[in-house]
Every structure is written in C-alpha cells, then in structure tokens.
Motif scaffolding. Structure first.
Motif, mmCIF file in Angstrom:
data_model
loop_
_atom_site.group_PDB
_atom_site.id
_atom_site.type_symbol
_atom_site.label_atom_id
_atom_site.label_comp_id
_atom_site.label_asym_id
_atom_site.label_seq_id
_atom_site.Cartn_x
_atom_site.Cartn_y
_atom_site.Cartn_z
ATOM 1 N N TYR A 202 21.775 32.177 32.331
ATOM 2 C CA TYR A 202 22.805 32.182 31.512
ATOM 3 C C TYR A 202 22.554 32.676 29.722
ATOM 4 N N ASP A 203 22.017 32.343 29.985
ATOM 5 C CA ASP A 203 21.453 32.705 28.103
ATOM 6 C C ASP A 203 21.577 34.625 27.808
ATOM 7 N N ASN A 204 21.259 34.982 28.855
ATOM 8 C CA ASN A 204 20.905 35.908 29.632
ATOM 9 C C ASN A 204 21.695 36.916 29.099
ATOM 10 N N PRO A 205 22.647 37.548 28.746
ATOM 11 C CA PRO A 205 23.419 38.814 28.935
ATOM 12 C C PRO A 205 24.204 39.200 30.473
ATOM 13 N N ALA A 206 22.556 39.926 30.710
ATOM 14 C CA ALA A 206 22.518 40.684 31.653
ATOM 15 C C ALA A 206 22.717 39.909 33.058
ATOM 16 N N VAL A 207 22.656 38.657 32.854
ATOM 17 C CA VAL A 207 23.058 37.388 34.030
ATOM 18 C C VAL A 207 25.286 37.201 34.119
ATOM 19 N N ARG A 208 25.234 36.870 32.472
ATOM 20 C CA ARG A 208 26.911 36.914 32.617
ATOM 21 C C ARG A 208 26.998 38.522 33.076
ATOM 22 N N ALA A 209 26.566 39.293 32.938
ATOM 23 C CA ALA A 209 27.362 40.385 33.108
ATOM 24 C C ALA A 209 27.240 40.419 34.577
ATOM 25 N N GLU A 210 26.369 40.488 35.203
ATOM 26 C CA GLU A 210 26.223 40.453 36.611
ATOM 27 C C GLU A 210 27.237 39.718 37.715
ATOM 28 N N MET A 211 26.916 38.254 37.104
ATOM 29 C CA MET A 211 28.194 36.947 37.544
ATOM 30 C C MET A 211 30.013 37.840 37.661
ATOM 31 N N LYS A 213 31.159 40.244 37.175
ATOM 32 C CA LYS A 213 30.923 41.959 38.644
ATOM 33 C C LYS A 213 31.282 41.094 39.630
ATOM 34 N N VAL A 214 30.489 40.040 40.363
ATOM 35 C CA VAL A 214 30.825 39.441 41.163
ATOM 36 C C VAL A 214 32.085 38.868 41.937
ATOM 37 N N GLY A 215 32.233 38.027 40.560
ATOM 38 C CA GLY A 215 33.507 37.776 41.071
ATOM 39 C C GLY A 215 34.298 38.829 40.716
ATOM 40 N N GLN A 216 34.600 39.638 40.546
ATOM 41 C CA GLN A 216 35.684 41.001 40.542
ATOM 42 C C GLN A 216 35.629 41.665 41.514
ATOM 43 N N ARG A 260 37.860 35.448 30.960
ATOM 44 C CA ARG A 260 38.049 37.025 30.872
ATOM 45 C C ARG A 260 37.924 37.896 31.852
ATOM 46 N N GLY A 261 36.573 37.998 31.991
ATOM 47 C CA GLY A 261 36.899 38.907 32.613
ATOM 48 C C GLY A 261 37.261 39.237 34.412
ATOM 49 N N LEU A 262 37.548 37.875 34.529
ATOM 50 C CA LEU A 262 38.389 37.894 36.095
ATOM 51 C C LEU A 262 39.760 38.702 36.062
ATOM 52 N N ASP A 263 40.532 38.000 34.918
ATOM 53 C CA ASP A 263 41.611 38.077 34.810
ATOM 54 C C ASP A 263 42.039 39.911 34.165
ATOM 55 N N ALA A 264 41.117 40.470 33.360
ATOM 56 C CA ALA A 264 40.870 41.385 34.030
ATOM 57 C C ALA A 264 41.079 42.352 34.398
ATOM 58 N N VAL A 265 40.935 41.444 35.730
ATOM 59 C CA VAL A 265 41.114 42.201 37.419
ATOM 60 C C VAL A 265 42.604 42.347 38.501
ATOM 61 N N ASN A 266 42.370 40.228 37.876
ATOM 62 C CA ASN A 266 43.824 39.884 38.318
ATOM 63 C C ASN A 266 43.921 38.367 37.216
ATOM 64 N N PRO A 267 45.066 38.781 36.173
ATOM 65 C CA PRO A 267 45.704 37.497 35.833
ATOM 66 C C PRO A 267 46.117 36.534 36.165
ATOM 67 N N HIS A 268 46.196 36.711 37.741
ATOM 68 C CA HIS A 268 46.540 35.230 38.390
ATOM 69 C C HIS A 268 45.252 34.462 38.730
ATOM 70 N N THR A 269 43.878 34.371 38.225
ATOM 71 C CA THR A 269 43.371 34.380 39.058
ATOM 72 C C THR A 269 42.854 32.707 39.077
ATOM 73 N N TYR A 270 42.978 32.185 40.479
ATOM 74 C CA TYR A 270 43.081 30.471 40.245
ATOM 75 C C TYR A 270 41.558 30.151 40.582
#
Length: 528
Positions: A202-211, A213-216, A260-270
């Motif tokens: 997770y020090d790799n920004p590409a990994v962070r962005a991809e995960m 994206k998966v959640g979204q 923050r990444g998930l809230d961009a799709v659904n701000p009610h994400t649990y």
C-alpha cells in the motif's frame, strides 16, 4: 487464514430510509432502496458455500441466499455479511484471483445483482467481504509481479539482502516466502497469513487507486458496504509494528483515503473492520476512519460470563468500553458486537453444549448497543471446533442432511444432527431459533434496545447482569439472570429511573413486588 478478519443503529435506520439506488455498471438492473421501517440493526454472516444449494452440486450458491431471504426476514435481521464471493481457487475464498469477478461455483454477476434486488425489497442490506490486505498468489497481478521488470512487481513487498528471512509475521506465521517460478529464483515475498496470500504493497499509489476502484465497482452493483478483512494489517506486518505510532498513522491515512473514494460513489457506504485487538482503548481509534469494528474482547467477556454464570464485572467494563467509543465516535455508540465468527470455535462448542448458557449469551448480545452480528447457524446451536473447515460446516435446513438444498461439500458433524435444523426448531416454540427470533424482534419493537445509550445498573448479585438503555423515546432496564436459581434485585436505586413493569421476558415468571424484581433461572427481562 485470516478472519480474516457501527454505524449506530439509529444511523442505520436513517441510511435504510434514505439510501438511493446506485447506477450499476454493465447494464445492471436498478437496485431499490431498503424500505424497512423498524430495522433491528442485526447482521447475519453467511458462508455461501455452506448455505443452500440450488443446482444440486453440493455447494451453496448465490441463488441459495436469495431462496432463503424470507427465512432471514422472518428471523428479523437487517443485513447480511457475505464471506468472500470473488473468484478464488480455495474453498474459503480469502485468496482472491479476480476482485471484479464472482466465484463461478457460486453463480454469476447477474445472480448477485438479483440477490441484491430481492434483499433490498425485504429491507435487508448486503455487505461483501473485502479481502484487501492481500491477493491470492494465482491473481494475475502477482503472476506478473514475479518479473522484476513488470510494473506489478512493486504491487507486492519483496525481501532484499538485509531482510531476515526467518522472521515471523505479526500473525505468528512465517513472513517471507520463496517464489516457485524457475524464471524468478531467489525472490522472497511478504505474506503474513500464508504463502497463497501475498500482501499488497500500500505504499504504491497504484495499489491504493486500484483497491478504491474495486470498492467503487461493487458499490455500483448495489452493495451497501464492506467487511474489511485484516484491516489493521495493511501496515502492521511484524511484531514490532504493533502499537507503533507510525504504522497506525499509515493505516488510518489509508482507510481515510479509502473512505473518501467510496463516499464519492455512495456517501452512505458502511464499513466494518476486522481489528483483532484485546482492549476497547485499542479499538476506539478505528472508529474515525471506519463505521464500526468487531468487538473481539467483548465476545470473550460475554461467553465467559454466560459459561461461568457470573457477571465478572461485565457492566462496568461495558461502561468503560462505550465511554472510549463515544469519545471518538460521538454520542451514538458505534459497535459491532458478536459471539463468534468463521475463525472461532462456535459458541455452543465454547459453552460445552450447554443450551441454557447459549441462551443467556444470545440474550446479552442482542440487548447491547451497536449492531450485533450472528454467525450462520448460531441461532440453531450449531457446534464446531477447529480446524477451520469444521467451523464452516453446512447449514442444516431439513432433518435429513441429504434433503434437497442441503450442501454436501463437507460432511456435517454428528453433533449437528436432525434436531439442530431449521425444520426441527421451527416446530418447537421453546427452541433456540425461536429465542433468537424473539430477541431480534425485540430490537425492532423497543427502540431503546436498538438506538439507546448504555449505563450499567448496580447488580445485587454476581449472578445478575443489568444495564439501562436510554433513547429519546424512553429508558428500559435489561436484566439477565445467568444462573440456574431465581435471583432478586432491588429497583429502588437512588438516582435511577423507577422501573415498575415487565415489558419483555424470555420465559415466564418474572415479577415485581415492593420494588424488588424476581427473575427466574436463565431468564432475561426488559423493564419499563
């Protein structure tokens, strides 16, 4: 294998009432919002492989979950946690090979979308197990990473000449594992749980962005949130990382970014996290980036109190826990209490097959703040001890283990016979299943049990445990008799509300006379 590893109930009620359908990718059908008017706030954990088989291959499937939604609705649960359903070569699914795919043994993406639609029609939310700390070693990312020149190489953590290859991980297993590919000799990768589970970097920004994206992606399919597997281990990999301020700061930075990444799709994400710590003070900080974390120390306390038939200071301990939580999470108590899960021996087995102790453990769990979790089959008294596959045995629907719909991927234990089945217990008004159903429905019928705060009540006996639950609509007193003898307690406690009526009880016989409550053996009551 990892556990591999709340919103407060009032917050969940708001979420259920206001969540709007999300536009799904790939022409997904519209997923209607959950419409339950009085949710219990109770979640139910399902291992799909062991749940219900609709195609006769012996393996549970997503259509099987859909087929049993009415059972879950009658039980009274508000949400389902699905253990891993992504593509994986293992029986458990915690070594994901395709984060965007559905395990073909469980069905298709269309089957999953159908499940979401039908669950939401019934006011039931669904969260997925997000295996985010590591991928599987058969994942295409890891296969590409074996080439040091590949951009995927830095998606994982590799040993260098200074690495102690004999060091243990924070989980107690070997941390470093040799690659087996002949074209990539002498490479060692980090995998704190098992060789088949290489840790993502997770020090790799590409990994962070991809995960993110998966959640979204899965939010766009209509899921309501995620159970985050091994949440603390993103940056806690070795024993010396535990309680290290920098490791924890990096963990929280990642989870805030993820939120923050998930809230961009659904701000009610649990988001509920698996954080395996032993004290409330260690769990509380996680309530900033997450909605809830599983309360592992409380699970031990509840089972110990039920098994010993003594309160063991449970009330004051809970006062301390919730004060720590409220200091971080605000006035509403955000918690995810439970008794057992897929990594722990089943409650009935921990309690040595004592049905009365099982009943008191259930009653304590389901009268606490937060959003309780029930492991599938717990409501039947299913038994199971280690190794892990025996904790995840088939759910028993019919008296016969070979009846239509029963899963047969693994043989069930003789301890879980015909009487430990939905069919048997539905016809017995005194069964554990009926007790669980009654307790879960109490949370819908008595708002203070679902939404209220908490204050321990002075116990008159070490065989009693009692607490007040206070909400804007009133205060109730919950009293559990943990013992096999009738217990009494005074109700004229200075500075406390006057309780004069038995509102709910798990069995007959509770009485109030001259400000003294009498509670029969192994009985729980709610007073108004």
């Amino acid at each position: 294998m990892p556990s591999r590893r709340c919103l407060a109930s009032l917050a969940l009620a708001t979420l259920l009432a206001t969540a709007a359908p999300l536009a799904a990718e790939n022409s997904a059908p519209s997923v209607p919002a959950v419409t339950a008017k009085a949710p219990s706030g109770v979640w139910y954990e399902i291992f799909v492989r062991s749940w219900y088989d609709t195609n006769g291959d012996g393996i549970g499937d997503l259509d099987g979950v859909t087929a049993k939604l009415d059972y879950l609705k009658s039980l009274g649960v508000s949400g389902i946690w699905l253990m891993p359903i992504n593509t994986s070569p293992s029986y458990h699914g915690y070594d994901v090979t395709d984060y965007y795919g559905i395990n073909p043994q469980y069905g298709t993406l269309a089957d999953f979308r159908h499940l979401l639609v039908e669950a939401h029609k019934r006011g039931i939310k669904i969260i997925m197990d997000m295996v985010i700390n590591h991928s599987g070693n058969e994942n295409r990312w890891f296969k590409a990473a074996l080439d040091p020149k590949s951009p995927y190489h830095d998606w994982y953590s590799w040993a260098n000449k200074y690495t102690d290859l004999a060091s243990d991980s924070v989980t107690g297993s070997t941390a470093w594992h040799a690659t087996t590919k002949k074209s990539a000799p002498d490479q060692y990768y980090l995998g704190i749980f098992a060789p088949i589970m290489p840790d993502l970097n997770y020090d790799n920004p590409a990994v962070r962005a991809e995960m993110i994206k998966v959640g979204q992606y899965w939010l766009k399919q209509g899921v309501d949130g995620f159970r985050l597997d091994a949440a603390r281990h993103i940056y806690e990999n070795f024993p010396w990382d535990v309680d290290d301020a920098s490791a924890q700061a990096k963990n929280f930075a990642w989870w805030n970014q993820y939120r923050r990444g998930l809230d961009a799709v659904n701000p009610h994400t649990y988001l509920v996290g698996e954080v395996t710590r032993d004290r409330a003070s260690e769990l509380a900080p996680w309530l900033k980036p997450l909605d809830a974390v599983f309360n592992f120390p409380l699970a031990k306390q509840l089972i110990a109190a039920a098994g010993s038939e003594r309160n063991l200071g449970l009330g004051p301990s809970l006062d301390h826990t919730y004060a720590a939580y409220e200091a971080v999470g605000g006035a509403a108590i955000k918690d995810a209490p439970f008794l057992s899960n897929h990594d722990q021996e089943r409650v009935m087995s921990q309690l040595d097959d004592n049905p009365q102790h099982m009943r008191t453990a259930a009653a304590m769990l389901l009268t606490l703040p937060g959003e309780p979790y029930i492991y599938y089959g717990e409501e039947l008294g299913t038994q199971g001890r280690k190794p892990d596959p025996d904790l995840r045995q088939p759910m028993r629907w019919q008296r016969s283990s070979t009846a239509k719909g029963e899963t047969t991927w693994e043989a069930g234990s003789p301890a879980n016979g015909a009487d430990v089945s939905v069919a048997a217990e539905q016809t017995d008004s005194q069964s554990l299943l009926h007790l669980y159903t009654r307790l879960i429905h109490w949370r819908s019928e008595v708002p203070a049990l679902r939404d209220g705060g908490f204050r321990a009540y002075p116990e008159a006996s070490d065989h009693l445990v009692a607490w007040e639950r206070t909400a804007p609509h009133g205060t109730v007193l919950v009293v559990h008799n943990l013992s096999g003898q009738t217990q009494t307690m005074a109700l004229d406690v200075p500075g406390r509300p006057h309780f004069s009526r038995v509102l709910k009880q798990t069995g007959p016989g509770a009485t109030i006379h001259a400000d003294t409550l009498s509670v029969p053996a192994y009985t729980s009551v709610v007073l108004q």
